[in-house]
Design an enzyme around this catalytic site. Structure first.
Site, PDB file in Angstrom:
ATOM      1  N   HIS A 266      -3.338  -8.095  -3.127  1.00  0.00           N
ATOM      2  CA  HIS A 266      -3.981  -7.182  -4.074  1.00  0.00           C
ATOM      3  C   HIS A 266      -4.622  -6.029  -3.330  1.00  0.00           C
ATOM      4  CE1 HIS A 266      -6.158  -5.682  -7.508  1.00  0.00           C
ATOM      5  NE2 HIS A 266      -5.361  -6.422  -8.242  1.00  0.00           N
ATOM      6  N   ASP A 317      -1.284 -13.155 -11.310  1.00  0.00           N
ATOM      7  CA  ASP A 317       0.070 -13.288 -11.834  1.00  0.00           C
ATOM      8  C   ASP A 317       0.766 -14.566 -11.374  1.00  0.00           C
ATOM      9  OD1 ASP A 317       0.142 -10.977 -13.354  1.00  0.00           O
ATOM     10  OD2 ASP A 317       0.672  -9.727 -11.650  1.00  0.00           O
TER      11      ASP A 317
HETATM   12  N1  CMC Z   1       3.911 -10.598   0.348  1.00  0.00           N
HETATM   13  C1  CMC Z   1       4.046 -10.354   1.664  1.00  0.00           C
HETATM   14  N2  CMC Z   1       3.306  -9.462   2.332  1.00  0.00           N
HETATM   15  C2  CMC Z   1       2.385  -8.792   1.629  1.00  0.00           C
HETATM   16  C3  CMC Z   1       2.181  -8.995   0.265  1.00  0.00           C
HETATM   17  C4  CMC Z   1       2.992  -9.936  -0.381  1.00  0.00           C
HETATM   18  N3  CMC Z   1       2.870 -10.177  -1.687  1.00  0.00           N
HETATM   19  N4  CMC Z   1       1.192  -8.187  -0.171  1.00  0.00           N
HETATM   20  C5  CMC Z   1       0.798  -7.492   0.892  1.00  0.00           C
HETATM   21  N5  CMC Z   1       1.527  -7.853   1.966  1.00  0.00           N
HETATM   22  C6  CMC Z   1       1.400  -7.312   3.311  1.00  0.00           C
HETATM   23  C7  CMC Z   1       2.255  -6.056   3.438  1.00  0.00           C
HETATM   24  O1  CMC Z   1       3.559  -6.363   3.836  1.00  0.00           O
HETATM   25  C8  CMC Z   1       1.496  -5.265   4.438  1.00  0.00           C
HETATM   26  O2  CMC Z   1       1.752  -5.800   5.713  1.00  0.00           O
HETATM   27  P1  CMC Z   1       1.921  -4.830   6.983  1.00  0.00           P
HETATM   28  O3  CMC Z   1       0.627  -4.106   7.102  1.00  0.00           O
HETATM   29  O4  CMC Z   1       2.248  -5.763   8.090  1.00  0.00           O
HETATM   30  O5  CMC Z   1       3.056  -3.899   6.612  1.00  0.00           O
HETATM   31  C9  CMC Z   1       0.039  -5.577   4.124  1.00  0.00           C
HETATM   32  O6  CMC Z   1       0.068  -6.873   3.515  1.00  0.00           O
HETATM   33  C10 CMC Z   1      -0.567  -4.580   3.163  1.00  0.00           C
HETATM   34  O7  CMC Z   1       0.268  -4.530   2.004  1.00  0.00           O
HETATM   35  P2  CMC Z   1       0.434  -3.268   1.084  1.00  0.00           P
HETATM   36  O8  CMC Z   1       1.615  -3.482   0.197  1.00  0.00           O
HETATM   37  O9  CMC Z   1       0.398  -2.005   1.887  1.00  0.00           O
HETATM   38  O10 CMC Z   1      -0.932  -3.322   0.278  1.00  0.00           O
HETATM   39  P3  CMC Z   1      -1.225  -2.660  -1.086  1.00  0.00           P
HETATM   40  O11 CMC Z   1      -2.667  -2.580  -1.229  1.00  0.00           O
HETATM   41  O12 CMC Z   1      -0.454  -1.405  -1.277  1.00  0.00           O
HETATM   42  O13 CMC Z   1      -0.540  -3.751  -2.015  1.00  0.00           O
HETATM   43  C11 CMC Z   1       0.186  -5.014  -3.746  1.00  0.00           C
HETATM   44  C12 CMC Z   1      -1.030  -4.412  -3.058  1.00  0.00           C
HETATM   45  C13 CMC Z   1      -0.282  -5.779  -4.969  1.00  0.00           C
HETATM   46  C14 CMC Z   1       1.148  -3.894  -4.189  1.00  0.00           C
HETATM   47  C15 CMC Z   1       0.931  -5.951  -2.772  1.00  0.00           C
HETATM   48  O14 CMC Z   1       0.068  -6.981  -2.363  1.00  0.00           O
HETATM   49  C16 CMC Z   1       2.194  -6.519  -3.393  1.00  0.00           C
HETATM   50  O15 CMC Z   1       3.238  -5.846  -3.383  1.00  0.00           O
HETATM   51  N6  CMC Z   1       2.138  -7.769  -3.948  1.00  0.00           N
HETATM   52  C17 CMC Z   1       3.272  -8.339  -4.640  1.00  0.00           C
HETATM   53  C18 CMC Z   1       3.336  -7.817  -6.072  1.00  0.00           C
HETATM   54  C19 CMC Z   1       2.236  -8.383  -6.930  1.00  0.00           C
HETATM   55  O16 CMC Z   1       1.979  -9.567  -6.930  1.00  0.00           O
HETATM   56  N7  CMC Z   1       1.623  -7.527  -7.755  1.00  0.00           N
HETATM   57  C20 CMC Z   1       0.584  -7.927  -8.709  1.00  0.00           C
HETATM   58  C21 CMC Z   1      -0.760  -7.354  -8.387  1.00  0.00           C
HETATM   59  S1  CMC Z   1      -2.125  -8.185  -9.231  1.00  0.00           S
HETATM   60  C22 CMC Z   1      -1.810  -8.110 -10.917  1.00  0.00           C
HETATM   61  C23 CMC Z   1      -1.861  -6.733 -11.434  1.00  0.00           C
HETATM   62  O17 CMC Z   1      -2.968  -6.199 -11.584  1.00  0.00           O
HETATM   63  O18 CMC Z   1      -0.821  -6.172 -11.743  1.00  0.00           O
END
Ligand code: CMC
Length: 380
Positions: A266, A317
Site C-alpha cells: 500500500h 483486498d
Molecule cells: N508485490 C510485490 N512487490 C511489491 C508489492 C506487491 N504487491 N507492492 C509493492 N511491492 C514492492 C515493489 O516491487 C517495489 O519494490 P522495489 O523498490 O524493489 O522496486 C516496492 O515494493 C515499492 O512498490 P511500489 O509499487 O513503488 O509502491 P507504491 O506505493 O507505488 O505501490 C501499490 C502501492 C498498492 C500500487 C503496490 O503495493 C501494488 O501494486 N500492490 C498490488 C496491487 C494491490 O493490491 N492494490 C490494492 C491497494 S489497497 C486497496 C485499494 O485502496 O485499492
C-alpha cells in the site's frame, strides 16, 4: 531525465499534499484508520454500514431516529427507472460488471430530480449522495441479473444495503451471517482519504461538474488492479495456486520473477493495513465456520513469505477476496462491491470539494522536442 532532476516533482504525486479534509485519517505508524475521528474497527464491529455512511455524509453518527430516517429514505430511493435497466441491457453479455455499473449510473443521472441543479447546490448534492448510495447496490445486483439474461428484481424496502445487493445478486433471501460479513466489509471499504478514485472524483467536480460525472470517474479509476481491481486479481491468484502445499513454491517463484502480488502493499501503509487486520479476522472465522479453509491456509503462507522476505503486508483486498469467495459471490463482482461501499466516501469528498472549491490543475514538466519547424502535409 530522471525525477531527481526536478526537486518539486513526485511521480505518482507520492507524498504530495493535495488538499485539506475532515473526512478520514490514515495513520500509517499505528496502522489505524479513522472516519471523522472514529476508529474503523469500532465502526465495522459495532455499527452497520448505513451508520458509517451517515457519519461520512452528514458528519456525525446518527441517533436512532436519524438512522431510521436514513434507512427509510434509502429504501424509498433504491429503485432505478426502467430506462436504466434498458440501457444496461444493451451492453454485451461479457461486459465487465464495473462497466455495467458505470453505465447504470450514467443512464440514471438525467433522471435524478436534482439533475439540473448547479454543482454548487449543497443541499442538492447531499440529496444526490443519498440517492447514489441507495441505487449503487441495486445497479450492481440487478446488473448481475441482466448480464445473465434475467429480469431485474424489485428491491425490498426492509433490506439493508448489503442485503439488497445479496438478494438481487442471488434472487434469494440472504442469510444473516453472509449479510453481516458483507456489511462489515462495506464499512471497511467506505472511505480512504485521497486514494486514486476519490481523487479522480474530486478532480471531476473541481471543474464544477456534477456528482454523477464524479461517480463515473471514480468507477473507472477504481477498476484498475493497482486499486480496487486488486480484490478480483487476488482471488484469481489464490485459484491459480490452488492448494496450500503449492503456495510456498509459488510465492518464491513469483518473487524471483519480480511479480506484483495482488492484494499486498500500500502506498500509505508501510506496516499493516488496519482494514486488512479486521477483514482477515472476519475471513478466517468465516472460512473455519464454513469448513472452507483452503484459501485462508494459502493466504497464511503468502502473508508469512511476503512479510519475512519483503516486509510487505496484505491490504484489505486480500482477505476480502477469499471472504467473498467463501460467501459464494462471483469474482468479477468484488470490485463492484467496493463501489457500493465507496460511493459514500466519494460523494462525501465531492461535497467537501464543492463547499470550498478550487480547480484541481497541477503542472507537468515538458520534455518533448522544442523549436520544431512546421512542414506542409504534402512534404512530410
Ligand atoms: N508485490 C510485490 N512487490 C511489491 C508489492 C506487491 N504487491 N507492492 C509493492 N511491492 C514492492 C515493489 O516491487 C517495489 O519494490 P522495489 O523498490 O524493489 O522496486 C516496492 O515494493 C515499492 O512498490 P511500489 O509499487 O513503488 O509502491 P507504491 O506505493 O507505488 O505501490 C501499490 C502501492 C498498492 C500500487 C503496490 O503495493 C501494488 O501494486 N500492490 C498490488 C496491487 C494491490 O493490491 N492494490 C490494492 C491497494 S489497497 C486497496 C485499494 O485502496 O485499492
Amino acid at each position: 531525465m530522471s525525477a531527481a532532476t526536478y526537486p518539486n516533482y513526485s511521480p505518482g504525486l507520492e507524498g504530495v499534499i493535495g488538499g485539506i479534509s475532515t473526512i478520514s485519517e490514515i495513520i500509517s505508524e499505528t496502522s489505524s484508520l479513522v472516519y471523522r475521528g472514529y476508529d474503523v474497527h469500532d465502526l465495522a464491529s459495532k455499527g452497520c454500514f448505513e451508520e458509517t455512511a451517515h457519519l461520512l455524509i452528514y458528519g456525525h453518527l446518527p441517533n436512532q431516529a436519524e438512522l431510521d430516517a436514513l434507512k427509510k429514505t434509502l429504501a424509498n430511493e433504491r429503485e432505478v427507472p426502467e430506462q436504466v435497466y434498458t440501457a444496461m441491457k444493451q451492453m454485451p453479455k461479457n461486459a465487465h460488471p464495473m462497466d455495467l455499473t458505470k453505465a447504470g449510473f450514467v443512464a440514471y443521472a438525467p433522471f435524478d430530480p436534482d439533475y439540473a441543479k448547479p454543482a454548487t447546490d449543497d443541499a442538492a448534492n447531499v440529496a444526490k449522495a443519498i440517492r447514489i448510495l441507495a441505487k449503487a447496490s441495486t445497479i450492481v445486483g440487478n446488473g448481475h441479473r441482466i448480464r445473465q439474461g434475467l429480469e431485474p428484481l424489485k428491491p425490498k424496502a426492509e433490506h439493508t444495503i448489503a442485503q439488497n445487493f445479496l438478494y438481487l445478486m442471488s434472487g434469494q433471501e440472504p442469510d444473516a451471517k453472509t449479510a453481516h460479513v458483507l456489511d462489515s466489509s462495506l464499512t471497511l471499504y467506505a472511505e480512504h482519504g485521497y486514494n486514486a478514485s476519490t481523487f479522480a472524483c474530486r478532480v471531476t467536480v473541481s471543474t464544477l461538474s456534477d456528482l454523477f460525472s464524479g461517480v463515473a470517474s471514480g468507477i473507472g479509476t477504481l477498476r484498475g488492479p493497482l486499486h480496487g481491481g486488486a480484490n478480483e486479481e487476488a482471488m484469481r491468484m489464490l485459484q491459480e495456486i490452488g492448494a496450500p502445499d503449492k503456495a510456498e513454491a509459488w510465492i518464491h517463484d513469483a518473487l524471483t520473477n519480480k511479480k506484483k502480488i495482488m492484494g499486498f502493499g500500500h502506498r500509505e501503509y508501510k506496516k499493516r493495513d488496519p482494514r486488512a487486520i479486521y477483514m482477515t479476522k472476519v475471513a478466517k472465522e468465516l472460512s473455519a465456520e464454513k469448513g472452507q479453509t483452503n484459501w485462508s491456509e494459502i493466504a497464511d503462507i503468502l502473508e508469512h513469505v511476503m512479510e519475512t522476505e519483503k516486509n510487505i503486508y496484505p491490504n484489505v483486498d486480500f482477505p476480502a477476496a477469499y471472504a467473498y469467495y467463501v460467501l459464494g459471490i462471483p469474482i468479477d463482482l468484488y470490485t463492484p462491491i467496493f463501489v457500493i461501499a465507496r460511493v459514500s466516501g466519494w460523494s462525501t469528498h465531492m461535497i467537501e470539494q464543492l463547499r470550498n472549491n478550487r480547480l484541481i490543475r497541477p503542472n507537468c514538466i515538458y520534455e518533448g522536442p522544442t523549436s520544431a519547424t512546421w512542414v506542409p502535409i504534402s512534404e512530410r
